[in-house]
Design a protein around this motif. Structure first.
Motif, short mmCIF file in Angstrom:
data_model
loop_
_atom_site.label_atom_id
_atom_site.label_comp_id
_atom_site.label_asym_id
_atom_site.label_seq_id
_atom_site.Cartn_x
_atom_site.Cartn_y
_atom_site.Cartn_z
N THR A 174 0.63 -1.27 -0.21
CA THR A 174 0.04 0.02 -0.04
C THR A 174 0.74 1.26 -0.12
O THR A 174 0.33 2.36 -0.56
N LYS A 175 2.05 1.12 0.50
CA LYS A 175 3.04 2.46 0.45
C LYS A 175 4.37 1.96 0.66
O LYS A 175 4.82 0.91 1.04
N PRO A 206 2.31 6.56 -1.79
CA PRO A 206 1.47 5.57 -1.96
C PRO A 206 1.94 4.43 -2.93
O PRO A 206 2.47 5.01 -4.08
N THR A 207 1.59 3.31 -2.97
CA THR A 207 2.19 2.35 -4.00
C THR A 207 0.99 2.15 -5.24
O THR A 207 -0.03 1.80 -4.88
N THR A 208 1.45 2.79 -6.30
CA THR A 208 0.47 3.15 -7.16
C THR A 208 1.23 2.04 -8.57
O THR A 208 1.39 0.86 -8.38
N THR A 215 5.54 5.10 -8.86
CA THR A 215 5.94 5.08 -7.44
C THR A 215 7.32 5.29 -7.30
O THR A 215 7.94 5.95 -6.35
N LYS A 252 0.60 -8.72 -6.63
CA LYS A 252 0.20 -7.19 -6.87
C LYS A 252 0.37 -6.89 -8.19
O LYS A 252 1.28 -6.77 -8.90
#
Lengths: 299, 299
Positions: free
Chosen positions: A12-13, A32-34, A39, A84
Motif C-alpha cells: 500500500t505504501k 502510496p504504492t500505485t 511510485t 500485486k
C-alpha cells in the motif's frame, strides 16, 4: 561519509527515510504504492537532493516479494511473480540504483526487519541466530545467522509451515491458496477476519479467537525454535499488538515444549526471550537503512 | 602434518577411524559402548600409537547428546542429560583431549553427518545451506550454514517439530515422551515398530506403513524447507534405506508444496535435490574427521 537511505516497500505504501540511525532521521516520506513507474519516480525524487549533494552513500530496500535475490541471476533485484497487479517482473533494485547512482541493498521485508532488530540492538553478540516473525495480514519470518539475513535456494517462507490443525475447536479450513491450513492459512490476520467475520482488531479480549490464535502461533514458533535454536525471538506485526497475546504465546510455547529443551531462556526468562520489536513498527525501514550501511562497509 | 581422527560416538558403539579422507583410511575400530571409563579408555588406546608418533593432528567427535556446545560454559564438551545410563555429565571432549594431547572438535552426530556431506562433496559452494535429516530409531536434523554447523541457544532439535497428524488413517498416538505426535513421535523407526507391532525392516513394500511414513517425513521436510531454504537435502538413516521410500517422499513433498515455491530444483531436479548421503552410512564418522581437519585450519 554521507547519510543512508532506507525504503520499506509495501503493497500500500513505500516508506522512504534518510539519516544515519534510529535517532538520526533527517527526513521521511510515505509514498502510496500505485504503478511501478510512478511510485519509483517519487522514491527517486525524495532521495535525489541528497544524492546530488553527495550526501547519500547507499540505499537499502526492504520489499514485499517474491524477490530474486540470487546475485548470479539476470533478474537479480527484481520483484518476480507477485500477485500485486502491475508489479510482476519489476527491476526494483536496478531502477533505484540507476536513478540515484549509489549502491543499493535489497532483501525481503521480513529479513530486513530481522536485520533491523539485530543491527540496532546494543548487544549484538547475544542475538544470533535471531528469529523475527511478523503476524499481520500475512505471516512472515526473517532470520539472521552469522550476522547476515538467511538466504538459500530462495529465502525462508516459514509463514507456510504446517502444524496440527485443531479441527475439534476450529472447523475453519484455512485461507492459504496453496496449503489451506498452514500457519499463515490459520493464524494470519486475514485468516482471523475470514474465520470470525470481523477484523482481528475488533474482536474483544475475551473472544475465543485469541486462545486459538495463541495456540497456532506458538505451535509455529516452537517448530521454528526447534529448527533454528535462536537466541532471541522477535514478534512483530499488527495482530501481536493485541493486549495479552504475546503473553499467551509465551505461556503456550512453554507448555508445548513441555520441558524438552531446558534452557534458562525458556524456563526463567521467556519474557526476555520472546519479545516485541525494540524498533516498534520501524524494524523494516530501519533494517533497510542498516543494510545500506552494511553494504558499503569494507569486507 | 599428521593424520586426523574421527569418532562417531553412539549408544551401542563408538566408531574410531584415522586417516585423511574418505579414501585414505589407515585404520578403523568399533568399540562397544559400555561404561564411559572403559569405552573412552579403549578409544584413547586406539589413537595412542599415532599420537605418540606425532601422526595425529586432531580428533573430531560426532556424538549422541544432548551435548554442551557452549564454549563459554564450564561443562563445554560434556554429554549432559542423556537417558543413556551412566553417561550423564561425561566430559567426553576433555577426557579424549587430555588422553591424546591433541585438539578435539565436538558436535552432535547429525550436525557432524551434515558437515561430512558438505565437506567431502566436490562442489561445496552449491551446498550451503545444507539440510541433513536422519530417520532411524529416532529422527535428527543437522544444518550447515555459512560453512559451519548451526548452533544457537543450544542446537537444532528439529526431529521434534509438530505437523498435521493424520488421525483418520492413523489413530496411533505417537511415541515421543515430550510431545507425543511430533515428527519423531510419529515417523521414527521406533514409532513404526510400536504402531505396527513389527520392525520397519520387516514390513513388506506394499504395507500401508510406507505411505503414511512418506507423508509424515515429507510434511516434516517441507516445514524445514520453508524454514531454511536449503540448497540440498540429504536423507540418511536406516528407515530411508527402504526401497522406494525416498522416491515417495520426493513425490509427496512436491505435492504438498503445491507449486508454492517454484524453483527448478523442486520442479525439475528433485531427484538431485533430495538425495541419499554421498557417504552412505559413513557421513557421521567422516564428518567428525572433517571437523578435526577444520579445527586446526588457520582462521
Amino acid at each position: 561519509m554521507g547519510q543512508f537511505g532506507g525504503i520499506e516497500s509495501g503493497g500500500t505504501k513505500f516508506i522512504c527515510t534518510i539519516g544515519s540511525g534510529p535517532d538520526q532521521i533527517s527526513a521521511e516520506e510515505r509514498i502510496p504504492t500505485t504503478t511501478p513507474d510512478e511510485t519509483i519516480r517519487k522514491v527517486i525524487h525524495f532521495f535525489e537532493p541528497y544524492a546530488a549533494a553527495n550526501d547519500l552513500t547507499a540505499v537499502g530496500i526492504a520489499s514485499f516479494g517474491p524477490l530474486d535475490l540470487d546475485h548470479n541471476s539476470d533478474t537479480y533485484g527484481f520483484i518476480t511473480s507477485t500477485p500485486k497487479s502491475g508489479w510482476q517482473n519489476t527491476d526494483l533494485c536496478g531502477l533505484i540504483r540507476r536513478g540515484l547512482n549509489v549502491p543499493v541493498a535489497l532483501d525481503t521485508d521480513v529479513n530486513a526487519a530481522a536485520y533491523g532488530e539485530y543491527y540496532w540492538h546494543k548487544e549484538k553478540r547475544f542475538l544470533d541466530p535471531l528469529l523475527y516473525m511478523t503476524v499481520g495480514t500475512g505471516i512472515g519470518v526473517g532470520v539472521i545467522l552469522n550476522g547476515k539475513p538467511l538466504h538459500g535456494l530462495i529465502h525462508p517462507e516459514a509463514g507456510h509451515i504446517s502444524l496440527p490443525h485443531n479441527w475439534q475447536q476450529d472447523p475453519f479450513p484455512g485461507v492459504c491458496p496453496y496449503h489451506h491450513d498452514c500457519l499463515e492459512g490459520l493464524a494470519s490476520g486475514y485468516a482471523m477476519s475470514e474465520r470470525w467475520g470481523q477484523k482481528p482488531e475488533t474482536l474483544p479480549d475475551d473472544h475465543p479467537a485469541w486462545i486459538l490464535e495463541a495456540e497456532y502461533i506458538s505451535l509455529g514458533l516452537l517448530n521454528l525454535f526447534y529448527a533454528f535454536s535462536p537466541t532471541q525471538i522477535v514478534m512483530g506485526g499488527g495482530v501481536l499488538q493485541h493486549p495479552g497475546l504475546i503473553q499467551s504465546v509465551r505461556t503456550k510455547f512453554k507448555e508445548i515444549n513441555n520441558q524438552y529443551v531446558r534452557s534458562s531462556m525458556l524456563l526463567e526468562k521467556i519474557d526476555e526471550y520472546i519479545h516485541l520489536p525494540i524498533l516498534g513498527n520501524r524494524s523494516g525501514v530501519l533494517g533497510a537503512m542498516a543494510m545500506a550501511i552494511k553494504c558499503v562497509e569494507p569486507g
